[in-house]
Design a protein around this motif. Structure first.
Motif, PDB file in Angstrom:
ATOM      1  N   PHE A   1       0.817  -1.218   0.000  1.00 41.70           N
ATOM      2  CA  PHE A   1       0.000   0.000   0.000  1.00 41.70           C
ATOM      3  C   PHE A   1       0.853   1.272   0.000  1.00 41.70           C
ATOM      4  CE2 PHE A   1      -3.303  -2.617   2.578  1.00 41.70           C
ATOM      5  CZ  PHE A   1      -3.628  -3.319   1.426  1.00 41.70           C
ATOM      6  N   SER A   2       2.154   1.125  -0.231  1.00 41.29           N
ATOM      7  CA  SER A   2       3.045   2.281  -0.104  1.00 41.29           C
ATOM      8  C   SER A   2       3.041   3.175  -1.338  1.00 41.29           C
ATOM      9  CB  SER A   2       4.473   1.787   0.129  1.00 41.29           C
ATOM     10  OG  SER A   2       4.918   1.111  -1.048  1.00 41.29           O
ATOM     11  N   GLY A   3       2.452   2.690  -2.427  1.00 39.36           N
ATOM     12  CA  GLY A   3       2.491   3.476  -3.659  1.00 39.36           C
ATOM     13  C   GLY A   3       3.554   2.971  -4.625  1.00 39.36           C
ATOM     14  N   GLU A   4       4.252   1.890  -4.233  1.00 39.72           N
ATOM     15  CA  GLU A   4       5.306   1.315  -5.076  1.00 39.72           C
ATOM     16  C   GLU A   4       4.719   0.616  -6.312  1.00 39.72           C
ATOM     17  OE1 GLU A   4       7.950  -0.955  -2.593  1.00 39.72           O
ATOM     18  OE2 GLU A   4       8.867  -2.030  -4.293  1.00 39.72           O
ATOM     19  N   TYR A   5       3.483   0.102  -6.187  1.00 39.63           N
ATOM     20  CA  TYR A   5       2.849  -0.635  -7.292  1.00 39.63           C
ATOM     21  C   TYR A   5       1.518   0.028  -7.677  1.00 39.63           C
ATOM     22  CZ  TYR A   5       5.929  -4.239  -5.313  1.00 39.63           C
ATOM     23  OH  TYR A   5       6.989  -4.921  -4.814  1.00 39.63           O
ATOM     24  N   ASP A   6       1.050  -0.235  -8.902  1.00 38.70           N
ATOM     25  CA  ASP A   6      -0.262   0.295  -9.305  1.00 38.70           C
ATOM     26  C   ASP A   6      -1.380  -0.516  -8.631  1.00 38.70           C
ATOM     27  OD1 ASP A   6      -1.592  -1.690 -11.578  1.00 38.70           O
ATOM     28  OD2 ASP A   6       0.602  -1.804 -11.450  1.00 38.70           O
ATOM     29  N   ALA A   7      -2.579   0.070  -8.609  1.00 42.16           N
ATOM     30  CA  ALA A   7      -3.689  -0.493  -7.824  1.00 42.16           C
ATOM     31  C   ALA A   7      -4.005  -1.950  -8.203  1.00 42.16           C
ATOM     32  CB  ALA A   7      -4.936   0.374  -7.973  1.00 42.16           C
ATOM     33  N   LEU A   8      -4.024  -2.288  -9.496  1.00 42.35           N
ATOM     34  CA  LEU A   8      -4.382  -3.655  -9.887  1.00 42.35           C
ATOM     35  C   LEU A   8      -3.308  -4.658  -9.458  1.00 42.35           C
ATOM     36  CD1 LEU A   8      -6.115  -3.269 -13.374  1.00 42.35           C
ATOM     37  CD2 LEU A   8      -7.178  -3.803 -11.186  1.00 42.35           C
ATOM     38  N   THR A   9      -2.034  -4.258  -9.580  1.00 49.40           N
ATOM     39  CA  THR A   9      -0.949  -5.133  -9.112  1.00 49.40           C
ATOM     40  C   THR A   9      -1.060  -5.338  -7.600  1.00 49.40           C
ATOM     41  OG1 THR A   9       0.465  -4.368 -10.898  1.00 49.40           O
ATOM     42  CG2 THR A   9       1.564  -5.454  -9.059  1.00 49.40           C
ATOM     43  N   VAL A  10      -1.407  -4.270  -6.889  1.00 49.90           N
ATOM     44  CA  VAL A  10      -1.597  -4.384  -5.439  1.00 49.90           C
ATOM     45  C   VAL A  10      -2.682  -5.411  -5.134  1.00 49.90           C
ATOM     46  CG1 VAL A  10      -2.368  -3.181  -3.360  1.00 49.90           C
ATOM     47  CG2 VAL A  10      -0.830  -2.022  -4.959  1.00 49.90           C
ATOM     48  N   LEU A  11      -3.793  -5.309  -5.864  1.00 51.57           N
ATOM     49  CA  LEU A  11      -4.909  -6.232  -5.616  1.00 51.57           C
ATOM     50  C   LEU A  11      -4.503  -7.683  -5.875  1.00 51.57           C
ATOM     51  CD1 LEU A  11      -7.876  -4.185  -7.068  1.00 51.57           C
ATOM     52  CD2 LEU A  11      -7.525  -4.856  -4.686  1.00 51.57           C
ATOM     53  N   LYS A  12      -3.739  -7.897  -6.950  1.00 57.56           N
ATOM     54  CA  LYS A  12      -3.283  -9.266  -7.267  1.00 57.56           C
ATOM     55  C   LYS A  12      -2.364  -9.787  -6.160  1.00 57.56           C
ATOM     56  CE  LYS A  12      -3.330  -8.400 -12.253  1.00 57.56           C
ATOM     57  NZ  LYS A  12      -2.475  -8.092 -13.412  1.00 57.56           N
ATOM     58  N   MET A  13      -1.406  -8.960  -5.763  1.00 57.90           N
ATOM     59  CA  MET A  13      -0.448  -9.421  -4.746  1.00 57.90           C
ATOM     60  C   MET A  13      -1.132  -9.594  -3.395  1.00 57.90           C
ATOM     61  SD  MET A  13       3.277  -8.258  -5.703  1.00 57.90           S
ATOM     62  CE  MET A  13       3.297  -6.485  -5.682  1.00 57.90           C
ATOM     63  N   LYS A  14      -2.160  -8.774  -3.154  1.00 54.67           N
ATOM     64  CA  LYS A  14      -2.921  -8.914  -1.907  1.00 54.67           C
ATOM     65  C   LYS A  14      -3.598 -10.294  -1.845  1.00 54.67           C
ATOM     66  CE  LYS A  14      -5.228  -7.313   1.734  1.00 54.67           C
ATOM     67  NZ  LYS A  14      -6.302  -8.273   1.834  1.00 54.67           N
ATOM     68  N   GLU A  15      -4.115 -10.764  -2.971  1.00 52.76           N
ATOM     69  CA  GLU A  15      -4.734 -12.098  -3.010  1.00 52.76           C
ATOM     70  C   GLU A  15      -3.715 -13.191  -2.663  1.00 52.76           C
ATOM     71  OE1 GLU A  15      -8.078 -12.997  -3.619  1.00 52.76           O
ATOM     72  OE2 GLU A  15      -8.041 -10.862  -3.144  1.00 52.76           O
ATOM     73  N   VAL A  16      -2.525 -13.055  -3.251  1.00 54.73           N
ATOM     74  CA  VAL A  16      -1.460 -14.022  -2.977  1.00 54.73           C
ATOM     75  C   VAL A  16      -1.057 -13.951  -1.502  1.00 54.73           C
ATOM     76  CG1 VAL A  16       0.918 -14.695  -3.526  1.00 54.73           C
ATOM     77  CG2 VAL A  16      -0.622 -13.947  -5.361  1.00 54.73           C
ATOM     78  N   ALA A  17      -0.903 -12.708  -1.002  1.00 50.03           N
ATOM     79  CA  ALA A  17      -0.520 -12.511   0.406  1.00 50.03           C
ATOM     80  C   ALA A  17      -1.552 -13.165   1.330  1.00 50.03           C
ATOM     81  CB  ALA A  17      -0.401 -11.018   0.700  1.00 50.03           C
ATOM     82  N   ASP A  18      -2.832 -12.996   0.998  1.00 55.17           N
ATOM     83  CA  ASP A  18      -3.892 -13.569   1.840  1.00 55.17           C
ATOM     84  C   ASP A  18      -3.836 -15.095   1.858  1.00 55.17           C
ATOM     85  OD1 ASP A  18      -4.740 -11.084   2.495  1.00 55.17           O
ATOM     86  OD2 ASP A  18      -6.531 -11.092   1.245  1.00 55.17           O
ATOM     87  N   GLU A  19      -3.493 -15.699   0.717  1.00 58.46           N
ATOM     88  CA  GLU A  19      -3.375 -17.167   0.692  1.00 58.46           C
ATOM     89  C   GLU A  19      -2.161 -17.628   1.496  1.00 58.46           C
ATOM     90  OE1 GLU A  19      -5.386 -19.477  -0.286  1.00 58.46           O
ATOM     91  OE2 GLU A  19      -6.822 -18.351  -1.481  1.00 58.46           O
ATOM     92  N   LEU A  20      -1.078 -16.870   1.406  1.00 55.13           N
ATOM     93  CA  LEU A  20       0.108 -17.201   2.207  1.00 55.13           C
ATOM     94  C   LEU A  20      -0.236 -17.128   3.698  1.00 55.13           C
ATOM     95  CD1 LEU A  20       2.845 -15.209   0.244  1.00 55.13           C
ATOM     96  CD2 LEU A  20       2.774 -17.702   0.508  1.00 55.13           C
ATOM     97  N   GLU A  21      -0.953 -16.095   4.086  1.00 57.64           N
ATOM     98  CA  GLU A  21      -1.320 -15.912   5.483  1.00 57.64           C
ATOM     99  C   GLU A  21      -2.306 -17.002   5.918  1.00 57.64           C
ATOM    100  OE1 GLU A  21      -4.175 -14.317   7.097  1.00 57.64           O
ATOM    101  OE2 GLU A  21      -3.139 -14.065   9.016  1.00 57.64           O
ATOM    102  N   ALA A  22      -3.222 -17.375   5.011  1.00 55.04           N
ATOM    103  CA  ALA A  22      -4.184 -18.433   5.342  1.00 55.04           C
ATOM    104  C   ALA A  22      -3.462 -19.774   5.518  1.00 55.04           C
ATOM    105  CB  ALA A  22      -5.248 -18.533   4.247  1.00 55.04           C
ATOM    106  N   ALA A  23      -2.418 -20.016   4.713  1.00 52.80           N
ATOM    107  CA  ALA A  23      -1.637 -21.251   4.851  1.00 52.80           C
ATOM    108  C   ALA A  23      -0.949 -21.290   6.207  1.00 52.80           C
ATOM    109  CB  ALA A  23      -0.608 -21.358   3.717  1.00 52.80           C
ATOM    110  N   CYS A  24      -0.412 -20.149   6.595  1.00 50.87           N
ATOM    111  CA  CYS A  24       0.272 -19.992   7.879  1.00 50.87           C
ATOM    112  C   CYS A  24      -0.690 -20.287   9.035  1.00 50.87           C
ATOM    113  CB  CYS A  24       0.749 -18.539   7.953  1.00 50.87           C
ATOM    114  SG  CYS A  24       2.330 -18.304   8.703  1.00 50.87           S
ATOM    115  N   ASP A  25      -1.883 -19.712   8.961  1.00 47.84           N
ATOM    116  CA  ASP A  25      -2.949 -19.968   9.937  1.00 47.84           C
ATOM    117  C   ASP A  25      -3.356 -21.438   9.934  1.00 47.84           C
ATOM    118  OD1 ASP A  25      -3.242 -17.456  10.881  1.00 47.84           O
ATOM    119  OD2 ASP A  25      -5.177 -17.058   9.926  1.00 47.84           O
ATOM    120  N   ALA A  26      -3.436 -22.019   8.750  1.00 50.12           N
ATOM    121  CA  ALA A  26      -3.895 -23.409   8.634  1.00 50.12           C
ATOM    122  C   ALA A  26      -2.884 -24.352   9.289  1.00 50.12           C
ATOM    123  CB  ALA A  26      -4.123 -23.778   7.167  1.00 50.12           C
TER     124      ALA A  26
END
Lengths: 208, 208, 208
Positions: free
Chosen positions: C167-192
């Motif tokens: 969210f720092s402004g390093e990436y454009d909004a759509l790239t942020v959204l894509k990476m956020k999805e990946v980040a959420d799956e990584l975090e869900a794996a960690c939780d799992a």
């Protein structure tokens, strides 16, 4: 580890009460975010301290379960209630931490619906803290879980209105994404309170 | 509250069936969103009515558990099944409400993958409604949970393709965020149906 | 189906071990994504194969539960452990699939925090794989669940720093959204993984 054969029910109720009182401290800290000129870093740090204290209580609780021969109710339900209270704290701490990390207080003010959600959480914390000591007599608990679920419905409605505002074009995309993360943690805290209430309901039903 | 000593199993099966039939009504209402010129406000309001009716059924079910001496299967599993069916309804209602609140029907059409997900939900609702009355004999349930899980896999694949489309640059960022919320509720509904199927499987395994 | 009356505990432990070893294969495949010039399509396809194999193991496990008269511990806990291990695999597979589908490897490199989360997952997989065979003696398990929870805390902190970067402004909004999805799956794996550890803790507490 020394095993106790006499039931020491009091210790369990006391730990649930302390955990719930910490949640009240947590929501009161979040309420500071609504004040003009709030010191977010300080709120975030104090929340981290309260969360750390909650972790300690949960740890004590688990040790107590393992070293106690006769527990006041099912071991698994004690676990579930303890970890449920701990989950709420994790979400409260996350709210403070994210508002701080994302620098959201550079905004003139947090959206009104966000403050309303914090208020709902504060009410949920207070009814939960009042309910925990009543576990001992298993009385007067229904009012609590009904109220806690009603508050969760309020929180859910407010969450939706918050998203409508966030997606209205009032903020730029990155700010929306940051506030969405905070909103999701607020909503997860609200749900986690409901989960605690549902656990209490399950315990009360078994005991009745 | 009058306590019944005779098992009144019929009442439980009937409540599960009514709850599942409401889910069919819910997915049929969502299917209207695929039609050109759909009245989204009306769909959202009728979904809220169906959801309200489902809440009533869940409430009746919980009262029935508390006032019945002998239940057809574990009290906790009855709770889990009842609240599982209720969860699905909450997500279906959220889909309608969000599409309405966000004004997404101002778009020429909802993305094709969104319509496909609604179709998957409709199929899940129908197999669930057919399975509920079979709980009485505990027969023919395996086909149901296998199919419900298979449909969830379909839904999951469609959900991923929907995200690929949303992030492709076809829509502006705020529209993407709105549709993402709707997509997440559709996916959560799909998962919630699978959760119901898993609960039925657990019950069947215990009884076998 | 032929029913076995003798306890065949070994088969259960073996299935848990195989499932956990597949998770190690999964996290090792994800680690390839950190390498320059990684073949993401190949990683995604090999992950899908491993996930398919895990589904088979889970299926065998469920059949074994249904056809075995005496199980090494509660049927429900065997289910929970089996489905918990399966959940981790689903999230690992999703990470690979999303990185591939969204074409994220067109970026010069994945964010450093994403690679760190994969490393945490790899460590969680390894401690889990070492713990599974110890279920037989119910010994040395506490170290495992403490470590697995500690790693989950690490992962959580890294996840938050990843979001700050996104969210720092390093990436454009759509790239942020894509990476956020990946980040959420990584975090869900960690939780799992943590959820698996909690299930093992619950089993160990019951047996103690």
């Amino acid at each position: 580890m020394k095993f106790s054969l006499r039931p020491q029910e009091g210790a369990f109720y006391e730990m649930f009460s302390r955990a719930a009182q910490n949640l009240v401290r947590g929501t009161e800290l979040l309420s500071e975010l609504a004040l003009p000129g709030a010191d977010v870093q300080s709120v975030s740090e104090r929340l981290a301290d309260v969360e750390h204290d909650s972790d300690q209580i949960t740890h004590e609780l688990y040790n107590k379960i393992n070293s106690t021969f006769i527990t006041p109710f099912d071991r698994e339900d004690i676990y579930r209630l303890g970890s449920g209270l701990d989950d709420v704290m994790d979400h409260l701490e996350a709210v403070g931490n994210l508002v701080y990390l994302y620098g959201l207080t550079k905004l003139p003010a947090l959206p009104r619906e966000m403050i309303e959600m914090i208020d709902v959480l504060d009410q949920q914390a207070k009814v939960t803290a009042l309910a925990m000591p009543r576990l001992k007599q298993m009385k007067g608990l229904k009012d609590y879980w009904v109220e806690c679920n009603r508050l969760e419905n309020d929180g859910d409605r407010t969450y939706r209105m918050l998203l409508v505002r966030l997606f209205s074009g009032e903020y730029d995309a990155l700010t929306v994404l940051k506030m969405k993360e905070v909103a999701d943690e607020l909503e997860a805290a609200c749900d986690a309170f409901e989960h605690v209430a549902n656990t209490v309901e399950t315990i009360a039903v078994k005991e009745s």
